[in-house]
Design an enzyme around this catalytic site. Structure first.
Site, PDB file in Angstrom:
ATOM      1  N   THR A  33       0.242  -1.083   0.135  1.00 30.23           N
ATOM      2  CA  THR A  33       0.092   0.125  -0.129  1.00 30.23           C
ATOM      3  C   THR A  33       1.038   0.927   0.211  1.00 30.23           C
ATOM      4  O   THR A  33       1.986   0.948   0.031  1.00 30.23           O
ATOM      5  CB  THR A  33      -0.541  -0.072   1.281  1.00 30.23           C
ATOM      6  OG1 THR A  33      -2.167   1.022   1.475  1.00 30.23           O
ATOM      7  CG2 THR A  33      -0.493  -0.147   2.406  1.00 30.23           C
ATOM      8  N   ASN A  34       0.511   2.259   0.552  1.00 28.57           N
ATOM      9  CA  ASN A  34       1.146   4.071   0.323  1.00 28.57           C
ATOM     10  C   ASN A  34       0.934   4.805   1.323  1.00 28.57           C
ATOM     11  O   ASN A  34      -0.523   4.289   2.144  1.00 28.57           O
ATOM     12  CB  ASN A  34       0.980   4.164  -1.206  1.00 28.57           C
ATOM     13  CG  ASN A  34      -0.243   4.688  -1.018  1.00 28.57           C
ATOM     14  OD1 ASN A  34      -0.889   5.625  -0.995  1.00 28.57           O
ATOM     15  ND2 ASN A  34      -0.552   4.293  -2.842  1.00 28.57           N
ATOM     16  N   LEU A  35       1.339   5.681   1.860  1.00 29.87           N
ATOM     17  CA  LEU A  35       0.906   6.630   2.766  1.00 29.87           C
ATOM     18  C   LEU A  35      -0.183   7.975   2.610  1.00 29.87           C
ATOM     19  O   LEU A  35      -0.319   8.115   3.492  1.00 29.87           O
ATOM     20  CB  LEU A  35       2.645   7.466   2.824  1.00 29.87           C
ATOM     21  CG  LEU A  35       3.391   6.561   3.423  1.00 29.87           C
ATOM     22  CD1 LEU A  35       5.029   7.253   4.208  1.00 29.87           C
ATOM     23  CD2 LEU A  35       3.150   5.530   4.672  1.00 29.87           C
ATOM     24  N   ALA A 100      -4.416   7.613  -4.415  1.00 26.86           N
ATOM     25  CA  ALA A 100      -2.765   6.849  -4.854  1.00 26.86           C
ATOM     26  C   ALA A 100      -3.182   5.653  -4.648  1.00 26.86           C
ATOM     27  O   ALA A 100      -3.026   4.543  -4.209  1.00 26.86           O
ATOM     28  CB  ALA A 100      -2.433   7.420  -3.517  1.00 26.86           C
TER      29      ALA A 100
END
Ligand code: CTP
Ligand code: CA
Length: 228
Positions: A33-35, A100
């Site tokens: 995943t991402n932030l 995102a």
């Protein structure tokens, strides 16, 4: 009181917003995943609702309260997000892609938790590219006939104007919004660069709520032009 009687900027519009990260499973307990915090997308959904639009918010895994009056659909992966977006596409007049979206997902998601085998060997992961949700929406007959207005977002690590202008053209969207660095993950303020066919314009650093209201006004203005 005067503001109360003024017609709302997005009255009659159906706005679809994607927000947050996506989560791409490796196995039942892990993934990539991402932030992304989802805050900008949630602020935009709230501002669009306040501007009189019907708003559907397709959210990846985030811990944020649903803005009042907004219809929220929670999703996990990019593929889930695409399915949710496509389910609402036909009734949408404005699509705002703030999510995102993970660019890649593991080619195979294991059915069972991957275990260490004791030998010190590490698993090898193969990736495949995820569908580009924004590019697909922008290429739809609805968008090409002017019935759907698409807005993209971009966070770039360098040369924002050049990269974001190229991205606007590549994605085929009339408006692309750049996050003016440094990376603002999770923060409550931001600064934005708006890029369209006419040029570019900055919305200076402000709270995400204030920027969301300004962006909604900018979108409403461009909608009036494209419909005129
Ligand atoms: N986007 C999307 N689906 C994807 C990837 C991106 O809908 N699979 C959308 C994002 O929500 C954003 C815009 O496209 O509105 C730009 O995303 P970004 O990650 O900056 O662009 P990419 O095309 O993925 O290029 P790169 O990450 O390599 O810069
Ligand atoms: Ca990307």
């Amino acid at each position: 009181l005067a503001a109360f009687f003024r017609p709302k900027l997005l009255a009659g519009e159906h706005v679809l917003v994607t927000a947050g990260p996506t989560f791409e499973a490796i196995d039942p307990v892990r993934g990539i995943t991402n932030l992304s915090s989802g805050k900008m997308g949630f602020a935009i959904a709230r501002a669009a609702r306040a501007a009189g639009a019907e708003v559907t918010l397709v959210a990846g895994p985030v811990h944020l309260p649903t803005p009042r009056g907004v219809h929220r659909i929670d999703v996990v992966s990019a593929q889930n997000m695409l399915e949710a977006v496509e389910a609402y596409a036909s009734q949408t007049t404005v699509f705002i892609a703030t999510a995102a979206v993970a660019d890649w997902r593991p080619a195979h998601s294991a059915q069972h938790k991957i275990k260490k085998d004791g030998s010190g060997q590490v698993p090898a992961l193969d990736f495949v590219e995820n569908p580009d949700i924004l590019a697909r929406m922008a290429a739809s007959a609805q968008a090409r006939s002017g019935q759907l207005y698409c807005v993209g977002f971009a966070a770039e690590s360098d040369d924002l104007l050049a990269h974001a202008s190229a991205k606007r053209q590549r994605k085929g969207v009339p408006l692309l919004v750049g996050n003016i660095g440094p990376a603002t993950f999770g923060q409550d303020d931001n600064a934005l660069l708006l890029i369209d066919a006419q040029g570019h314009q900055e919305l200076p650093r402000a709270s995400k709520a204030a920027l969301a209201h300004q962006l909604v006004a900018e979108i409403a203005q461009r909608l009036r032009h494209t419909r005129a």
